[in-house]
Design an enzyme around this catalytic site. Structure first.
Site, short mmCIF file in Angstrom:
data_model
loop_
_atom_site.label_atom_id
_atom_site.label_comp_id
_atom_site.label_asym_id
_atom_site.label_seq_id
_atom_site.Cartn_x
_atom_site.Cartn_y
_atom_site.Cartn_z
N GLU A 77 0.78 -1.21 0.11
CA GLU A 77 0.14 -0.05 -0.09
C GLU A 77 0.85 1.32 0.16
O GLU A 77 1.79 1.45 0.79
CB GLU A 77 -0.91 0.13 1.17
CG GLU A 77 -1.96 -0.80 1.04
CD GLU A 77 -2.99 -0.52 2.30
OE1 GLU A 77 -4.18 -1.00 2.34
OE2 GLU A 77 -2.78 -0.12 3.44
N CYS A 78 0.74 2.33 -0.93
CA CYS A 78 1.19 3.47 -0.94
C CYS A 78 2.77 3.45 -1.06
O CYS A 78 3.24 2.86 -1.96
CB CYS A 78 0.53 4.27 0.04
SG CYS A 78 1.12 5.99 -0.32
#
Length: 456
Positions: free
Chosen positions: A348-349
């Protein structure tokens, strides 16, 4: 069914009103005197919860009225507050500020839970005008109770008295339970995504103790606790505390499935200063489902547990540690070996950027990343991507079948230089605007800039 959880929301008219430090100081002050307080944060935030956890000595959860259903919020809050005397939840932005469509504000959370609101007002440069501002916030919505006020950044006793007098004249039923002095001891350093992380603060405990000393003198903590418990207590600062409403329906222990289904049965989670953005409710839900969770530090060049069947790389600040990550040969080879064995790997990210081929830092230096996804990102030319998102996942994953929708948010400054391949999902913003395909999938490796909060 258990009794309603005594709760209270600490809100403000706007961001930068000082509500975070006031909340931290109250958590530490109450904890030091033996009060068992459960900490929570409204909305999508990773940094404030880490500070709150440090302040009260226990983890902090997020309660997000945009991304979570009322039942999910009630279940999370009840489970988190079990065995505690009260739950203190810090608001987000201004009291009535939410997503782009207007939903998801701290006021929405107050309306859902029935918790009273304590309004922290930065009164620097104001006297009687502060009473007008407080009146507007107290009367704006009839479905919430602004039950008390804390004046923040007060210049002198005379300054506080002027505001108290104005409030007593125009708002006689709304008590002021504190007037917090201006002090350099009530400030924390910041960086581009908010406060410096709790683990990076060199003297965090000393700061929290100094702040708690000030707050214990400047705020009537007994009146604060009485508000959460729904009791009448004027406190030494005068006024009559409003009766706090009870939750309807009462909060009950969490019985529902995890808000996000587990990645596997043995999940290795990256955790250090570069990968610190992981919601407590997600890991708690996985554990409750019988999942075994282990942690490893990429910055320390650690490999995940070789017995794991899934690896989770959360968001964080990999751009600040790109050179260290690029040189972490054991970490990199272990992730590549895991991908070759078809271990599920999700980023994520910041974790997503690390799965890519390269990351260019703010100085323009190129750093080799894992190379598991055809992605190149740069901070040399920054662009803010911010807001709530709903993602429709385009492939079957451990989270659920193709076509499932998940709510969450996006918050980063990275510029995508290349992102070629099969997209992971398709995203819309809070207004329902189609933002197009997002993220990448390669075999059992997948991810995006999207931070998941709860299944829609």
């Amino acid at each position: 069914m258990q009794d309603p959880v005594p709760g209270i929301l600490i809100a403000a008219p706007s961001s930068n009103s000082g509500k975070t430090v006031v909340t931290l100081a109250m958590l530490r002050a109450l904890t030091r005197r033996g009060q068992s307080v459960a900490a929570a944060k409204t909305g999508p935030d990773y940094i404030d919860p880490a500070f709150q956890a440090a302040a009260c000595g226990d983890r902090c959860i997020n309660l997000d009225p945009w991304a979570m259903t009322p039942d999910q919020i009630a279940s999370l809050a009840a489970g988190h507050a079990a065995g505690k005397s009260l739950l203190m939840c810090e608001g987000v932005m201004g009291l009535f500020d939410g997503a782009a469509n207007g939903d998801g504000s701290t006021a929405d959370l107050a309306a859902q839970t029935g918790w009273p609101v304590v309004l922290v007002v930065d009164v620097k440069g104001q006297s009687t005008s502060a009473a007008a501002l407080i009146s507007g916030f107290a009367n704006f919505r009839k479905d919430i109770t602004v039950a008390a006020v804390i004046l923040n950044r007060v210049g002198s006793p005379r300054h506080a008295k002027m505001i108290r007098d104005a409030c007593a004249k125009y708002l006689p039923d709304l008590p002021i339970i504190g007037a917090v002095r201006r002090s350099d001891d009530l400030s924390l350093p910041e960086r581009h995504l908010g406060l410096v992380q709790a683990g990076e603060h060199p003297e965090l405990d000393a700061f929290l103790d100094r702040a708690a000393d000030i707050i214990a003198e400047d705020i009537d903590l007994d009146a604060l606790v009485a508000l959460a418990e729904g009791k009448q207590d004027g406190g030494e600062h005068g006024g009559t505390t409003a009766q706090a409403p009870t939750l309807s329906p009462p909060l009950t222990p969490p019985l529902a499935p995890p808000l996000i289904a587990p990645l596997g049965q043995k999940i290795a989670v990256a955790r250090d200063a570069a990968f610190a953005f992981c919601y407590a409710h997600i890991l708690d839900g996985w554990r409750a489902a019988g999942v075994e969770i282990s942690f490893f530090s990429p910055l320390a060049n650690e490999a995940p547990d070789p017995a794991c069947d899934a690896i989770y790389l959360p968001g964080g600040y990999p751009e600040l540690y790109a050179a260290t990550l690029a040189a972490a040969d054991r970490f990199k080879s272990s992730l590549r070996d895991a991908a070759a064995r078809d271990v599920v790997i999700y980023g994520e990210c910041g974790g997503y950027m690390t799965l890519g081929t390269e990351l260019i830092d703010a100085g323009g230096t190129h750093h080799e990343m894992l190379g598991l996804l055809p992605l190149a990102t740069s901070f040399a030319s920054r662009r803010l991507h911010l807001g709530y998102r709903e993602a429709k996942i385009g492939i079957p994953t451990p989270f659920g079948p193709a076509g499932m929708t998940v709510r969450g948010h996006e918050f980063h400054y990275a510029t995508t230089l290349s992102e070629d391949g099969i997209p992971f999902c398709r995203m819309t913003n809070a207004l329902g605007t189609d933002l197009g395909p997002a993220g990448l999938v390669s075999g059992r490796v997948f991810g995006s800039f999207f931070h998941m909060i709860a299944k829609s």
